[in-house]
Design a protein around this motif. Structure first.
Motif, short mmCIF file in Angstrom:
data_model
loop_
_atom_site.label_atom_id
_atom_site.label_comp_id
_atom_site.label_asym_id
_atom_site.label_seq_id
_atom_site.Cartn_x
_atom_site.Cartn_y
_atom_site.Cartn_z
N ILE A 161 6.05 9.03 -4.45
CA ILE A 161 4.60 8.91 -4.30
C ILE A 161 3.97 8.16 -5.47
O ILE A 161 2.74 8.13 -5.61
CB ILE A 161 3.93 10.28 -4.10
CG1 ILE A 161 4.17 11.19 -5.30
CG2 ILE A 161 4.42 10.93 -2.81
CD1 ILE A 161 3.50 12.57 -5.15
N GLY A 162 4.82 7.54 -6.29
CA GLY A 162 4.32 6.63 -7.31
C GLY A 162 4.12 7.21 -8.69
O GLY A 162 3.64 6.52 -9.59
N MET A 163 4.49 8.48 -8.88
CA MET A 163 4.28 9.09 -10.19
C MET A 163 5.40 8.67 -11.16
O MET A 163 6.52 8.36 -10.73
CB MET A 163 4.22 10.61 -10.06
CG MET A 163 3.18 11.08 -9.06
SD MET A 163 2.86 12.86 -9.10
CE MET A 163 1.80 12.97 -10.55
N GLN A 164 5.08 8.69 -12.45
CA GLN A 164 6.02 8.24 -13.46
C GLN A 164 6.30 9.36 -14.47
O GLN A 164 5.39 10.12 -14.82
CB GLN A 164 5.47 7.02 -14.21
CG GLN A 164 5.20 5.82 -13.32
CD GLN A 164 6.49 5.26 -12.73
OE1 GLN A 164 7.53 5.25 -13.38
NE2 GLN A 164 6.41 4.79 -11.48
N GLN A 200 -1.16 0.16 -4.66
CA GLN A 200 -1.66 -0.09 -3.31
C GLN A 200 -1.84 -1.58 -3.07
O GLN A 200 -1.55 -2.08 -1.99
CB GLN A 200 -3.00 0.65 -3.10
CG GLN A 200 -2.90 2.16 -3.20
CD GLN A 200 -1.90 2.74 -2.24
OE1 GLN A 200 -2.05 2.60 -1.01
NE2 GLN A 200 -0.87 3.38 -2.75
N ALA A 201 -2.31 -2.30 -4.07
CA ALA A 201 -2.51 -3.75 -3.93
C ALA A 201 -1.17 -4.46 -3.73
O ALA A 201 -1.07 -5.37 -2.89
CB ALA A 201 -3.22 -4.29 -5.18
N ARG A 202 -0.15 -4.04 -4.48
CA ARG A 202 1.17 -4.65 -4.32
C ARG A 202 1.74 -4.35 -2.94
O ARG A 202 2.39 -5.20 -2.32
CB ARG A 202 2.13 -4.14 -5.42
CG ARG A 202 1.80 -4.68 -6.80
CD ARG A 202 2.96 -4.44 -7.76
NE ARG A 202 3.19 -3.01 -7.97
CZ ARG A 202 2.62 -2.30 -8.93
NH1 ARG A 202 1.76 -2.87 -9.77
NH2 ARG A 202 2.89 -1.01 -9.06
N HIS A 203 1.49 -3.13 -2.44
CA HIS A 203 1.98 -2.77 -1.12
C HIS A 203 1.35 -3.63 -0.03
O HIS A 203 2.02 -4.08 0.91
CB HIS A 203 1.69 -1.29 -0.86
CG HIS A 203 2.13 -0.82 0.49
ND1 HIS A 203 3.45 -0.64 0.83
CD2 HIS A 203 1.41 -0.50 1.62
CE1 HIS A 203 3.55 -0.23 2.07
NE2 HIS A 203 2.32 -0.14 2.57
N ILE A 204 0.04 -3.88 -0.17
CA ILE A 204 -0.66 -4.71 0.81
C ILE A 204 -0.14 -6.13 0.77
O ILE A 204 0.08 -6.78 1.80
CB ILE A 204 -2.19 -4.67 0.53
CG1 ILE A 204 -2.73 -3.28 0.82
CG2 ILE A 204 -2.91 -5.73 1.40
CD1 ILE A 204 -4.18 -3.10 0.42
N GLU A 205 0.09 -6.65 -0.43
CA GLU A 205 0.57 -8.03 -0.58
C GLU A 205 1.97 -8.21 0.00
O GLU A 205 2.30 -9.28 0.52
CB GLU A 205 0.58 -8.39 -2.06
CG GLU A 205 -0.82 -8.54 -2.66
CD GLU A 205 -0.77 -8.74 -4.15
OE1 GLU A 205 0.35 -8.74 -4.73
OE2 GLU A 205 -1.84 -8.91 -4.76
N SER A 206 2.77 -7.16 -0.08
CA SER A 206 4.14 -7.27 0.43
C SER A 206 4.19 -7.10 1.95
O SER A 206 5.18 -7.38 2.56
CB SER A 206 5.04 -6.21 -0.24
OG SER A 206 4.60 -4.91 0.06
#
Length: 206
Positions: A161-164, A200-206
Protein backbone atom coordinates in the motif's frame (compact mmCIF):
# COMPACT_ATOMS: atom_id res chain seq x y z
CA UNK A 1 -13.53 -0.76 -3.08
CA UNK A 2 -14.23 -3.67 -5.41
CA UNK A 3 -14.81 -6.57 -3.05
CA UNK A 4 -15.16 -5.15 0.47
CA UNK A 5 -17.45 -2.87 2.40
CA UNK A 6 -16.16 -1.20 5.56
CA UNK A 7 -19.24 -0.95 7.78
CA UNK A 8 -19.59 0.17 11.37
CA UNK A 9 -20.22 -2.15 14.28
CA UNK A 10 -23.71 -3.20 15.36
CA UNK A 11 -23.85 -0.18 17.68
CA UNK A 12 -22.79 2.09 14.85
CA UNK A 13 -25.43 0.67 12.54
CA UNK A 14 -28.04 1.39 15.20
CA UNK A 15 -27.14 5.06 15.02
CA UNK A 16 -28.13 5.03 11.36
CA UNK A 17 -24.63 5.33 9.90
CA UNK A 18 -23.60 2.74 7.35
CA UNK A 19 -20.08 4.12 7.17
CA UNK A 20 -18.01 6.82 8.79
CA UNK A 21 -18.49 10.41 7.70
CA UNK A 22 -16.72 10.83 4.38
CA UNK A 23 -15.75 7.21 4.10
CA UNK A 24 -14.41 5.25 1.22
CA UNK A 25 -17.58 3.76 -0.16
CA UNK A 26 -21.28 4.33 0.43
CA UNK A 27 -22.18 0.65 0.21
CA UNK A 28 -25.12 -0.76 2.09
CA UNK A 29 -24.70 -2.11 5.62
CA UNK A 30 -25.12 -5.90 5.87
CA UNK A 31 -28.63 -6.81 7.01
CA UNK A 32 -28.85 -7.50 10.75
CA UNK A 33 -30.61 -10.49 12.23
CA UNK A 34 -33.67 -9.79 14.45
CA UNK A 35 -31.53 -10.52 17.52
CA UNK A 36 -28.79 -8.12 16.40
CA UNK A 37 -31.35 -5.44 15.60
CA UNK A 38 -32.96 -5.73 19.01
CA UNK A 39 -29.58 -5.60 20.72
CA UNK A 40 -28.60 -2.52 18.73
CA UNK A 41 -31.91 -0.80 19.49
CA UNK A 42 -31.33 -1.38 23.19
CA UNK A 43 -27.82 0.09 22.96
CA UNK A 44 -29.24 3.09 21.12
CA UNK A 45 -31.91 3.68 23.74
CA UNK A 46 -29.55 3.32 26.69
CA UNK A 47 -26.86 5.54 25.18
CA UNK A 48 -28.85 8.00 23.10
CA UNK A 49 -27.94 11.67 23.46
CA UNK A 50 -30.41 14.42 22.63
CA UNK A 51 -29.64 17.63 20.79
CA UNK A 52 -27.93 19.07 23.86
CA UNK A 53 -26.08 15.93 24.92
CA UNK A 54 -28.67 14.88 27.50
CA UNK A 55 -29.98 11.38 28.07
CA UNK A 56 -33.26 10.23 26.61
CA UNK A 57 -35.88 10.03 29.35
CA UNK A 58 -35.64 6.64 31.03
CA UNK A 59 -32.18 5.79 29.65
CA UNK A 60 -29.61 4.53 32.15
CA UNK A 61 -26.31 4.84 30.29
CA UNK A 62 -23.99 7.76 29.76
CA UNK A 63 -24.92 10.34 27.08
CA UNK A 64 -23.00 10.02 23.85
CA UNK A 65 -21.15 13.30 24.14
CA UNK A 66 -18.03 14.10 22.12
CA UNK A 67 -15.65 13.30 24.95
CA UNK A 68 -16.61 9.61 24.92
CA UNK A 69 -17.38 9.01 21.25
CA UNK A 70 -14.84 8.31 18.48
CA UNK A 71 -13.45 11.24 16.55
CA UNK A 72 -15.08 11.22 13.08
CA UNK A 73 -12.91 9.24 10.70
CA UNK A 74 -10.96 7.48 13.45
CA UNK A 75 -12.54 4.14 14.23
CA UNK A 76 -12.15 0.50 13.33
CA UNK A 77 -14.75 -0.69 10.85
CA UNK A 78 -16.02 -4.17 10.17
CA UNK A 79 -14.71 -5.54 6.87
CA UNK A 80 -17.56 -7.26 5.02
CA UNK A 81 -17.44 -9.22 1.77
CA UNK A 82 -19.82 -7.60 -0.71
CA UNK A 83 -20.79 -10.80 -2.47
CA UNK A 84 -21.82 -12.71 0.67
CA UNK A 85 -22.25 -10.18 3.50
CA UNK A 86 -19.77 -12.14 5.62
CA UNK A 87 -17.79 -10.16 8.20
CA UNK A 88 -14.14 -11.18 7.89
CA UNK A 89 -12.33 -8.80 10.23
CA UNK A 90 -11.77 -5.10 10.75
CA UNK A 91 -9.66 -2.22 9.50
CA UNK A 92 -9.36 1.45 10.33
CA UNK A 93 -7.44 4.52 11.40
CA UNK A 94 -6.70 5.41 15.01
CA UNK A 95 -4.65 7.87 17.02
CA UNK A 96 -1.96 6.07 18.97
CA UNK A 97 -0.47 7.26 22.25
CA UNK A 98 2.97 5.67 22.50
CA UNK A 99 5.21 8.54 23.47
CA UNK A 100 8.16 8.80 23.36
CA UNK A 101 8.35 5.98 20.81
CA UNK A 102 5.92 7.65 18.41
CA UNK A 103 4.89 11.29 17.97
CA UNK A 104 1.95 12.45 20.06
CA UNK A 105 -1.40 11.74 18.35
CA UNK A 106 0.26 9.89 15.48
CA UNK A 107 -2.32 8.23 13.22
CA UNK A 108 -1.96 4.50 12.67
CA UNK A 109 -3.57 2.37 9.99
CA UNK A 110 -4.34 -1.15 11.10
CA UNK A 111 -6.27 -4.29 10.20
CA UNK A 112 -6.98 -7.79 11.39
CA UNK A 113 -8.65 -10.45 9.27
CA UNK A 114 -9.81 -13.98 9.91
CA UNK A 115 -6.99 -16.40 9.07
CA UNK A 116 -9.08 -18.29 6.53
CA UNK A 117 -9.29 -15.11 4.45
CA UNK A 118 -5.57 -14.41 4.40
CA UNK A 119 -3.83 -14.35 1.02
CA UNK A 120 -6.76 -12.91 -0.93
CA UNK A 121 -5.61 -9.31 -0.98
CA UNK A 122 -8.41 -8.05 1.26
CA UNK A 123 -6.08 -6.31 3.73
CA UNK A 124 -4.32 -4.57 0.84
CA UNK A 125 -7.63 -3.44 -0.65
CA UNK A 126 -8.89 -2.07 2.67
CA UNK A 127 -5.55 -0.47 3.48
CA UNK A 128 -5.32 1.33 0.15
CA UNK A 129 -8.85 2.70 0.56
CA UNK A 130 -8.15 3.91 4.09
CA UNK A 131 -4.97 5.64 2.96
CA UNK A 132 -6.97 7.49 0.32
CA UNK A 133 -9.45 8.53 2.98
CA UNK A 134 -6.65 9.66 5.30
CA UNK A 135 -5.11 11.98 2.74
CA UNK A 136 -8.10 13.18 0.70
CA UNK A 137 -10.91 13.32 3.28
CA UNK A 138 -9.18 13.76 6.62
CA UNK A 139 -6.32 15.83 5.12
CA UNK A 140 -3.69 14.09 7.23
CA UNK A 141 -0.05 14.84 6.54
CA UNK A 142 1.25 11.39 7.50
CA UNK A 143 0.10 7.98 8.63
CA UNK A 144 2.08 5.12 10.09
CA UNK A 145 1.72 1.44 10.80
CA UNK A 146 3.50 -0.73 13.34
CA UNK A 147 3.95 -4.48 13.52
CA UNK A 148 5.99 -7.18 15.21
CA UNK A 149 9.36 -7.19 13.46
CA UNK A 150 8.98 -10.62 11.84
CA UNK A 151 5.30 -10.52 10.88
CA UNK A 152 5.98 -11.03 7.19
CA UNK A 153 2.34 -10.95 6.09
CA UNK A 154 1.63 -7.57 7.66
CA UNK A 155 4.92 -6.10 6.47
CA UNK A 156 4.11 -7.25 2.94
CA UNK A 157 0.76 -5.44 3.05
CA UNK A 158 2.45 -2.28 4.33
CA UNK A 159 4.80 -2.28 1.36
CA UNK A 160 2.00 -3.04 -1.12
CA UNK A 161 0.00 0.00 0.00
CA UNK A 162 3.02 2.23 -0.48
CA UNK A 163 4.36 2.56 3.06
CA UNK A 164 8.11 2.68 3.69
CA UNK A 165 10.17 1.34 6.62
CA UNK A 166 11.49 3.86 9.09
CA UNK A 167 14.10 1.84 11.03
CA UNK A 168 15.21 4.74 13.21
CA UNK A 169 11.71 4.68 14.74
CA UNK A 170 11.62 0.95 15.56
CA UNK A 171 11.06 0.26 19.25
CA UNK A 172 10.34 -2.31 21.95
CA UNK A 173 6.60 -2.11 22.61
CA UNK A 174 6.04 -1.14 26.26
CA UNK A 175 2.69 -2.93 26.43
CA UNK A 176 4.13 -6.34 25.53
CA UNK A 177 5.12 -8.25 28.69
CA UNK A 178 8.66 -9.49 29.23
CA UNK A 179 7.26 -13.02 29.16
CA UNK A 180 6.89 -12.63 25.37
CA UNK A 181 10.26 -11.24 24.28
CA UNK A 182 9.81 -12.41 20.68
CA UNK A 183 6.85 -10.00 20.33
CA UNK A 184 8.49 -6.95 21.90
CA UNK A 185 10.35 -5.54 18.91
CA UNK A 186 8.11 -3.52 16.60
CA UNK A 187 8.95 -1.92 13.29
CA UNK A 188 7.48 1.33 12.04
CA UNK A 189 6.38 2.07 8.48
CA UNK A 190 5.35 5.56 7.38
CA UNK A 191 3.72 7.27 4.45
CA UNK A 192 3.44 11.03 3.94
CA UNK A 193 0.66 12.65 1.94
CA UNK A 194 3.11 14.11 -0.59
CA UNK A 195 4.67 10.68 -1.15
CA UNK A 196 1.25 9.10 -1.65
CA UNK A 197 0.24 11.72 -4.20
CA UNK A 198 3.47 11.15 -6.09
CA UNK A 199 2.76 7.40 -6.11
CA UNK A 200 -0.73 8.05 -7.47
CA UNK A 201 0.63 10.29 -10.23
CA UNK A 202 3.15 7.63 -11.28
CA UNK A 203 0.40 5.01 -11.31
CA UNK A 204 -1.76 7.16 -13.59
CA UNK A 205 1.15 7.82 -15.94
CA UNK A 206 1.92 4.12 -16.23
Amino acid sequence: MKRLTLAMSVAGAAFGAALMTGTIARAEVPELSPEQTEHAKNIYFQRCAGCHGVLRKGATGKPLTTDITPEPGFDFLVAVLKHSGEAIGFSGLSRVQLEPHLPRDAVEIGWRLSARHWGNGYATEAGAALIRQAFTVLSLKEILSIAVHDNRRVLSVMRKIGMQPHPFSDFDHPQIPETHPHLKRHVVYRLRAAEWRAQQARHIES
